[in-house]
Design a protein around this motif. Structure first.
Motif, short mmCIF file in Angstrom:
data_model
loop_
_atom_site.label_atom_id
_atom_site.label_comp_id
_atom_site.label_asym_id
_atom_site.label_seq_id
_atom_site.Cartn_x
_atom_site.Cartn_y
_atom_site.Cartn_z
N MET A 1 0.91 -1.08 0.11
CA MET A 1 -0.08 -0.08 -0.03
C MET A 1 0.93 1.23 0.02
N THR A 2 0.62 2.04 -0.92
CA THR A 2 1.17 3.25 -0.80
C THR A 2 0.58 4.37 -0.01
N THR A 3 1.32 5.32 0.54
CA THR A 3 0.86 6.58 1.26
C THR A 3 1.32 7.93 0.57
N ALA A 4 0.60 8.73 1.04
CA ALA A 4 0.86 10.14 0.28
C ALA A 4 2.34 10.59 0.46
N GLY A 5 2.96 10.26 1.73
CA GLY A 5 4.31 10.69 2.07
C GLY A 5 5.59 9.86 1.40
N GLN A 6 5.14 8.74 0.92
CA GLN A 6 6.12 7.91 0.21
C GLN A 6 6.79 8.67 -0.86
N ARG A 7 8.03 8.51 -1.21
CA ARG A 7 8.88 9.16 -2.23
C ARG A 7 9.29 8.01 -3.26
N PRO A 8 8.78 7.90 -4.31
CA PRO A 8 9.00 6.99 -5.53
C PRO A 8 10.33 7.56 -6.29
N ARG A 9 10.94 6.60 -6.71
CA ARG A 9 12.12 7.08 -7.51
C ARG A 9 12.17 5.95 -8.84
N LYS A 10 12.53 6.50 -10.03
CA LYS A 10 12.57 5.68 -11.36
C LYS A 10 13.65 4.78 -10.85
N SER A 11 13.40 3.41 -11.41
CA SER A 11 14.33 2.26 -11.22
C SER A 11 15.29 2.78 -12.21
N PRO A 12 16.68 2.80 -12.19
CA PRO A 12 17.67 2.79 -12.96
C PRO A 12 18.01 1.75 -14.10
N GLN A 13 17.12 0.66 -14.01
CA GLN A 13 17.01 -0.25 -14.94
C GLN A 13 16.17 -0.10 -16.16
N PHE A 14 15.30 1.18 -16.01
CA PHE A 14 14.45 1.62 -16.90
C PHE A 14 14.68 2.65 -17.61
N GLN A 15 14.60 2.73 -18.84
CA GLN A 15 14.47 4.02 -19.59
C GLN A 15 13.09 4.05 -20.45
N ALA A 16 12.77 5.45 -20.87
CA ALA A 16 11.60 5.70 -21.42
C ALA A 16 12.18 5.98 -22.95
N GLU A 17 11.05 5.71 -23.78
CA GLU A 17 11.16 5.98 -25.25
C GLU A 17 9.89 6.27 -25.93
N PHE A 18 9.78 7.00 -27.03
CA PHE A 18 8.51 6.94 -27.81
C PHE A 18 8.94 6.15 -29.03
N LEU A 19 7.96 5.28 -29.43
CA LEU A 19 8.31 4.54 -30.33
C LEU A 19 6.80 4.28 -31.06
N ASP A 20 6.59 5.04 -32.47
CA ASP A 20 5.33 5.04 -33.24
C ASP A 20 4.34 5.68 -32.58
N GLY A 21 4.77 6.51 -32.04
CA GLY A 21 3.60 7.52 -31.14
C GLY A 21 3.22 6.93 -29.44
N GLU A 22 3.95 5.93 -29.38
CA GLU A 22 3.48 5.14 -27.92
C GLU A 22 4.63 5.48 -27.06
N ALA A 23 4.31 5.67 -25.84
CA ALA A 23 5.25 5.80 -24.79
C ALA A 23 5.56 4.36 -24.05
N LEU A 24 6.90 3.99 -24.16
CA LEU A 24 7.31 2.94 -23.61
C LEU A 24 8.35 3.07 -22.62
N LEU A 25 8.23 2.37 -21.32
CA LEU A 25 9.52 1.86 -20.27
C LEU A 25 9.75 0.46 -20.60
N PHE A 26 11.27 0.56 -20.55
CA PHE A 26 11.73 -0.71 -20.74
C PHE A 26 12.86 -1.05 -20.18
N THR A 27 13.51 -2.26 -19.81
CA THR A 27 14.48 -2.45 -19.26
C THR A 27 15.86 -2.57 -20.54
N GLN A 28 16.83 -2.24 -20.04
CA GLN A 28 18.11 -2.38 -21.05
C GLN A 28 18.10 -3.72 -21.65
N SER A 29 18.03 -4.64 -20.84
CA SER A 29 18.01 -6.03 -21.35
C SER A 29 16.79 -6.43 -22.39
N GLY A 30 15.72 -5.54 -22.29
CA GLY A 30 14.31 -5.74 -23.05
C GLY A 30 13.53 -6.87 -22.45
#
Length: 91
Positions: A1-30
């Motif tokens: 369960m998440t609470t309002a005071g929690q601090r999320p951080r992007k996982s360094p394993q993931f990166q974002a990219e736009f491909l054919d108009g779609e937003a994707l998050l993916f791991t470097q390994s795929g």
């Protein structure tokens, strides 16, 4: 369960990219690919580890002032999904 005071951080394993108009998050390994809408990608980008969930909601509220109730629910749902897929970490 998440609470309002929690601090999320992007996982360094993931990166974002736009491909054919779609937003994707993916791991470097795929090994994991997450399709995102623009708002979900914005939530992920705001996960710096210094902002709380409330901070993220407040920033998005400025961009989407007409959707406050939906926005709160969607931010929490998005963060849970990102967390379930290991795209965010909690600190």
């Amino acid at each position: 369960m998440t609470t309002a005071g929690q601090r999320p951080r992007k996982s360094p394993q993931f990166q974002a990219e736009f491909l054919d108009g779609e937003a994707l998050l993916f791991t470097q390994s795929g090994s994991t690919i997450i399709h995102c809408n623009a708002t979900a990608l914005m939530v992920w980008e705001l996960c710096t580890g210094t902002r709380t969930i409330d901070d993220i909601v407040s920033l998005l509220r400025a961009a989407y002032p007409d959707d406050v109730d939906v926005l709160n629910r969607d931010v929490y749902a998005t963060l849970l999904q990102l967390s379930d897929n290991n795209a965010v970490e909690w600190i």
